[in-house]
Design a protein around this motif. Structure first.
Motif, PDB file in Angstrom:
ATOM      1  N   GLU A 287      -1.540  14.718  17.187  1.00 50.14           N
ATOM      2  CA  GLU A 287      -1.661  13.984  15.924  1.00 50.14           C
ATOM      3  C   GLU A 287      -0.292  13.693  15.333  1.00 50.14           C
ATOM      4  O   GLU A 287      -0.025  12.583  14.850  1.00 50.14           O
ATOM      5  N   ASN A 288       0.595  14.674  15.379  1.00 53.87           N
ATOM      6  CA  ASN A 288       1.952  14.483  14.880  1.00 53.87           C
ATOM      7  C   ASN A 288       2.685  13.392  15.646  1.00 53.87           C
ATOM      8  O   ASN A 288       3.419  12.576  15.054  1.00 53.87           O
ATOM      9  N   LEU A 289       2.475  13.346  16.972  1.00 50.92           N
ATOM     10  CA  LEU A 289       3.148  12.339  17.779  1.00 50.92           C
ATOM     11  C   LEU A 289       2.668  10.937  17.405  1.00 50.92           C
ATOM     12  O   LEU A 289       3.465   9.987  17.389  1.00 50.92           O
ATOM     13  N   LYS A 290       1.402  10.815  17.084  1.00 46.81           N
ATOM     14  CA  LYS A 290       0.896   9.515  16.624  1.00 46.81           C
ATOM     15  C   LYS A 290       1.559   9.106  15.313  1.00 46.81           C
ATOM     16  O   LYS A 290       1.878   7.935  15.089  1.00 46.81           O
ATOM     17  N   GLU A 291       1.767  10.077  14.433  1.00 50.15           N
ATOM     18  CA  GLU A 291       2.320   9.784  13.114  1.00 50.15           C
ATOM     19  C   GLU A 291       3.802   9.445  13.154  1.00 50.15           C
ATOM     20  O   GLU A 291       4.295   8.688  12.307  1.00 50.15           O
ATOM     21  N   THR A 292       4.539  10.021  14.129  1.00 49.54           N
ATOM     22  CA  THR A 292       5.985   9.873  14.138  1.00 49.54           C
ATOM     23  C   THR A 292       6.485   8.857  15.149  1.00 49.54           C
ATOM     24  O   THR A 292       7.700   8.576  15.191  1.00 49.54           O
ATOM     25  N   ARG A 293       5.610   8.277  15.946  1.00 48.18           N
ATOM     26  CA  ARG A 293       6.052   7.341  16.968  1.00 48.18           C
ATOM     27  C   ARG A 293       6.534   6.033  16.345  1.00 48.18           C
ATOM     28  O   ARG A 293       6.155   5.691  15.229  1.00 48.18           O
TER      29      ARG A 293
END
Length: 299
Positions: A287-293
């Protein structure tokens, strides 16, 4: 019907590169850099969470592991070329990266060499610069022995980790896991007792030695010498996840990476070990990777 766990392509230099696909096959592409020693099958453990969060996992065997042909004299900095070529073959123009443990240096090499291809990078319990003595000093004795030999007497590695030892590690992958989990925290013990986690983890280790130990032996040597690039030159935002109770890769490695990378965000996870992070926090990581990409580049 294609077995999505056992796929391969032929690269332009005529090498075979093995890979597996998991998660949401219509989702956003996320290339997975497996640990050490491990294989593309390691990513099976995140198949369910990847489906939930809309990630299409492409887990690739490094040369000499699993289905991928061995490449003599390869360097860590050769890996981004293999990843980029596979992405081109699969008609993927941009993607994110997830690296686990010994896959961390390879993910960082991609961040240094092919940043324009990458939308986001997350690394979990990443191996640090074990070519520096401080980084090895805090590790357990099997790692100290292996990296010490790799740095100072690499010709001895095949005599210790090759031959009958490698065959034993293939036929009895629990031996490898025992070496990796010396003094493991309770969180790791509990995680590895899960039937699915144990099956996936042991299967990944066994697959790593499918064609012998050459891939792992070369990785030992590559980790123990300068990686060919400077961390300070990586401009991408790197998400670091570290179990504070990790007995395999000490948290000091994450602290070093966080201090040295120009743009890094570190997530320290209290009481989590080396393997439990993937069991207990993989949804947070994805989820974090989706938010920070980064947003995709329009053609």
């Amino acid at each position: 019907m294609t077995n999505l766990s056992n796929q391969h392509v032929m690269l332009k230099d005529s090498r075979r590169l093995g890979y597996a696909e998991y998660g949401d096959l219509q989702g956003e592409p996320l290339f997975y850099c497996h640990g050490f020693p491990a294989s593309r099958l390691e990513a099976r453990v995140i198949d369910g969470p990847a489906r939930k969060h809309g990630w299409h996992i492409i887990a690739v065997d490094r040369p000499g592991y699993g289905l991928s042909d061995f490449k003599p004299k390869r360097r860590i900095l050769d890996w981004p070329d293999d990843v980029a070529e596979l992405a081109h073959i699969l008609n993927i123009s941009s993607f994110s990266l997830l690296g686990m443990s010994g896959g961390g240096p390879y993910a960082l090499a991609c961040a240094w060499k092919i940043p324009s291809c990458l939308r986001g990078v997350s690394i979990v319990n990443s191996l640090g610069p074990v070519y520096q003595s401080w980084a090895v000093h805090e590790m357990k004795w099997p790692a100290r022995l292996g990296f010490g030999l790799a740095k100072r007497a690499s010709r001895l590695l095949p005599f210790i980790y090759g031959g009958i030892v490698a065959r034993a590690l293939y036929w009895f992958p629990r031996l490898t896991r025992s070496l990796l989990t010396i003094s493991a925290p309770e969180a790791d013990s509990q995680a590895l007792k899960r039937p699915d986690m144990e099956r996936f983890h042991l299967g990944s280790i066994q697959e790593a030695f499918r064609n012998g130990p050459k891939g792992a032996l070369l990785d030992f040597k590559l980790y123990a010498h300068p990686w060919g690039f400077q961390l300070k030159d990586i401009s991408l935002n790197i998400q670091l996840w570290q179990g504070e109770a990790d007995a395999t890769v000490p948290p000091s490695h994450a602290r070093y990476l966080a201090k040295t990378l120009p743009a890094a965000q570190v997530h320290y996870l209290p009481n989590e070990g080396h393997f439990s992070v993937f069991v207990n926090y993989i949804s947070n990581i994805l989820e974090n990777l989706k938010e920070t990409r980064k947003k995709p580049i329009r053609q």
